[in-house]
Design a protein around this motif. Structure first.
Motif, PDB file in Angstrom:
ATOM      1  N   CYS A   1      -7.020  -6.758   2.013  1.00 45.49           N
ATOM      2  CA  CYS A   1      -6.388  -6.394   0.673  1.00 45.49           C
ATOM      3  C   CYS A   1      -6.971  -7.063  -0.324  1.00 45.49           C
ATOM      4  CB  CYS A   1      -4.780  -7.297   1.095  1.00 45.49           C
ATOM      5  SG  CYS A   1      -3.698  -7.145  -0.421  1.00 45.49           S
ATOM      6  N   PRO A   2      -6.959  -6.101  -1.715  1.00 44.12           N
ATOM      7  CA  PRO A   2      -7.961  -6.414  -2.669  1.00 44.12           C
ATOM      8  C   PRO A   2      -7.276  -7.776  -3.391  1.00 44.12           C
ATOM      9  CG  PRO A   2      -7.240  -4.011  -2.805  1.00 44.12           C
ATOM     10  CD  PRO A   2      -6.582  -5.063  -1.662  1.00 44.12           C
ATOM     11  N   GLN A   3      -8.286  -8.480  -3.906  1.00 40.48           N
ATOM     12  CA  GLN A   3      -8.160  -9.788  -4.521  1.00 40.48           C
ATOM     13  C   GLN A   3      -7.028  -9.550  -5.650  1.00 40.48           C
ATOM     14  OE1 GLN A   3     -11.462 -11.655  -6.184  1.00 40.48           O
ATOM     15  NE2 GLN A   3     -10.575 -13.631  -6.368  1.00 40.48           N
ATOM     16  N   SER A   4      -6.361 -10.453  -5.968  1.00 38.06           N
ATOM     17  CA  SER A   4      -5.036 -10.478  -6.843  1.00 38.06           C
ATOM     18  C   SER A   4      -3.934  -9.479  -6.640  1.00 38.06           C
ATOM     19  CB  SER A   4      -5.809 -10.139  -8.155  1.00 38.06           C
ATOM     20  OG  SER A   4      -6.101  -8.987  -8.404  1.00 38.06           O
TER      21      SER A   4
ATOM     22  N   CYS B   1      -0.160  -4.556  -7.186  1.00 35.72           N
ATOM     23  CA  CYS B   1      -1.133  -5.421  -8.016  1.00 35.72           C
ATOM     24  C   CYS B   1      -0.320  -5.365  -9.248  1.00 35.72           C
ATOM     25  CB  CYS B   1      -2.493  -4.650  -8.094  1.00 35.72           C
ATOM     26  SG  CYS B   1      -3.133  -3.904  -6.654  1.00 35.72           S
TER      27      CYS B   1
ATOM     28  N   SER C   1      -1.249  -8.670 -12.591  1.00 31.44           N
ATOM     29  CA  SER C   1      -2.727  -9.374 -12.283  1.00 31.44           C
ATOM     30  C   SER C   1      -3.769  -9.149 -13.119  1.00 31.44           C
ATOM     31  CB  SER C   1      -2.978  -8.554 -10.821  1.00 31.44           C
ATOM     32  OG  SER C   1      -2.189  -8.546  -9.941  1.00 31.44           O
TER      33      SER C   1
END
Length: 609
Positions: free
Chosen positions: A33-36, A48, A51
């Motif tokens: 999962c991508p950060q933030s 997202c 973010s």
């Protein structure tokens, strides 16, 4: 027994092992999962939102179906930024600061169904931005700063069914802007800076079913504004405070079942434009300064079932206002200035199912008596009508009255004309005659005047009925003589009083007037009192007119002679000497081919010296 327990224990441990292996394998196949961002593997959703992203992340899981990028700081969408998401169905980029979208920005999203770009800073949508979206059905570009829709802006969206483009700053929509939208069913537009309805652009939307037009920037809806939208069923025009009138054929060609024109500036019900809408079922004209609903003007809309006039300025609903509406089931006139609503306004009160009558200054009298017996079958929306103007009933709900109370509470007093003495009004020709008719009753009766031919007299014209109950005859003529009838009426009955008018012809100013009978015929003249048209001349007047004419004639002749005298003096002395010469001359000429002779006679010539 112990062997069975051991086998069962081995089976349990085997199941736990297999579950652990499957979880381990699945964790290895799922992308990170991508950060933030927040991921939901079960729904294949990537959230997202909020973010503080300045651009679209690069490491998005390719199996994502729902992508939420709202409330970030994304400024641009570059070319083919989402081509790594072939499974994406829903993309939400609302509440960013996107001002630029490159051509083919969404290329690769072949399964995308919903695209939201609301509340950004878009000013122009370049042609080709929406390329590669063959299955897109919903597009939301509302609350941007879009100024124009250029030709072929949406040509790649062949499956698109819904466009929401409200709260923009549109000043122009090109004729081919909607080309290619063969499947579009619903369109929401703003027109605050448009000078007219983009009729030519709408001709591209032959399949349109619902059109919502907000904030029109013009005062009149022009003729044939929605031509070639024969499949349109719903038209909504709202928040257009400049819109005052609808041209007679502005809605021509439409087959609407629902029409809403609210929060505008219509001062009257647009009866004439509504005339062709024979399939109309729902009509909403709420929040317009409409004051009256006239009688027998809705008759062509035979299928009408609902009429909403909430928050208008209604003062009266006339008798037979809804005549012919046999399917009429709902009337909502809440929040107006009505003092009553009579049963005679409806085609049939038995068909009525919903009545909104609250927040009106109602006078509880016999005119509302029809409501009480039907209170079990009528839906008042939780707000029953309240008595306001009757002192002894003020604040009471109409529906709270018992059957025993009705005969003594909801009553009316028939009208009575006070000046009952026979009236005869005499006036000289050319003067003004006034006839009075004062009546009382509860409710206050309306006064109507009838001519000697029993025709109702209007408040305009030379002979007009004044609002205070009197009748004025201006520039009275002999043909105006006769018996006029004053009729006072209210819900409890009526009363009448005849008034005689006699107009005297012009009085003579001479004992022996000069009269000409039947010399002249006037097409518009009517016979006099004695049956003959008499034109009277006064001798003194004739002498004065003749004297003035002769003086004018002699004055003009004198001026001409004086002018000629001074002109001749300015030319010097007049010559009096002349010389006369005799010239003998004889000429023989041949004519007719040399046959016959012609002799010219002698002549004199004279010359001034």
């Amino acid at each position: 027994m112990f062997e069975g327990i051991a086998v069962l224990r081995w089976l349990c441990w085997g199941a736990v092992y297999l579950l652990a292996v499957s979880v381990a394998l699945s964790s290895e196949t799922l992308p990170p999962c991508p950060q933030s961002c927040r991921c939901n593997a079960a729904l294949q959703e990537l959230n997202c939102s909020g973010s503080q992203l300045a651009r679209v992340p690069d490491d998005l899981p390719p199996n994502t179906k729902l992508l939420n990028l709202t409330r970030n700081r994304i400024t641009a969408l570059v070319q083919r930024k989402f081509q790594s998401l072939p499974q994406l169905l829903d993309l939400d980029l609302s509440d960013n600061i996107v001002a630029v979208m490159e051509v083919e920005a969404f290329l690769g999203l072949e399964r995308l169904v919903t695209l939201r770009l609301a509340r950004n800073r878009l000013k122009l949508i370049p042609v080709g931005v929406f390329a590669g979206l063959p299955k897109l059905k919903l597009l939301d570009i509302s609350s941007n700063e879009i100024l124009v829709f250029i030709d072929f802006t949406f040509r790649h969206l062949t499956a698109l069914q819904f466009i929401k483009a409200t709260d923009n700053e549109l000043v122009f929509i090109s004729h081919q802007a909607f080309a290619g939208l063969t499947s579009l069913h619903e369109l929401h537009l703003d027109g605050c800076n448009l000078t007219a309805v983009p009729t030519e652009a709408f001709t591209q939307l032959s399949g349109l079913r619902s059109l919502h037009f907000h904030q029109l920037g013009f005062a009149t809806l022009q003729n044939y504004s929605f031509r070639q939208l024969g499949r349109l069923k719903e038209l909504v025009i709202t928040r257009s405070r400049w819109l005052e009138t609808l041209a007679a054929n502005s809605l021509f060609g439409l087959n609407l079942t629902s029409l809403t024109i609210k929060q505008c500036n219509l001062s009257a019900v647009p009866y004439v434009p509504l005339h062709p809408l024979v399939y109309l079922v729902y009509l909403d004209l709420s929040f317009n300064p409409i004051t009256d609903i006239h009688g027998n003007l809705f008759g062509d809309m035979l299928r009408l079932r609902e009429l909403h006039l909430v928050g208008c300025s209604l003062l009266r609903i006339e008798i037979e206002a809804f005549k012919g509406l046999a399917h009429f089931k709902l009337l909502n006139v809440s929040g107006n200035l009505l003092t009553t609503l009579e049963a005679g306004a409806f085609h049939s009160v038995d068909n009525l199912r919903t009545l909104g009558l609250d927040n009106n200054p109602l006078a509880c009298d016999c005119r509302l008596l029809w409501v009480v017996p039907r209170r079990q079958h009528l839906d008042f929306g939780g707000n029953p009508p309240t008595c306001s103007t009757s002192v002894h009933l003020q604040g009471r709900y109409v529906l709270d009255f018992t059957e025993a109370e009705l005969p003594g509470l909801l009553t009316c007093r028939p009208p009575r004309i006070l000046n009952r003495k026979p009236q005869e009004v005499k006036v000289d020709q050319g003067h003004t005659a006034v006839m009075y008719c004062i009546a009382e009753g509860d409710p206050v009766p309306s006064v109507t005047w009838l001519s000697p031919q029993l025709k109702t007299l209007s408040p305009i014209g030379r002979i007009r009925a004044v609002s205070n109950g009197s009748l004025e005859v201006h520039y009275a003529q002999p043909q105006d003589s006769g018996a006029y009838l004053c009729v006072a009426s209210n819900a409890a009955g009526n009363d009448s009083l005849p008034v005689s008018l006699h107009v005297r012809v012009f009085p003579s100013s001479s004992k022996n007037p000069f009269r000409l009978k039947g010399w002249f015929t006037f097409p518009s003249a009517s016979p006099g009192v004695n049956g003959n048209q008499i034109i009277t001349f006064d001798v003194r007047t004739l002498l004065v007119v003749a004297t003035i004419g002769l003086l004018s004639f002699f004055s003009s002749v004198s001026v001409c002679f004086i002018f000629m005298f001074f002109w001749s003096k300015s030319k010097g002395q007049i010559k009096h000497t002349a010389t006369i010469a005799y010239v003998p001359r004889s000429t023989v000429a041949s004519s007719n081919g040399g046959k016959g002779n012609c002799v010219e006679k002698n002549r004199f010539t004279m010359k001034l010296i």
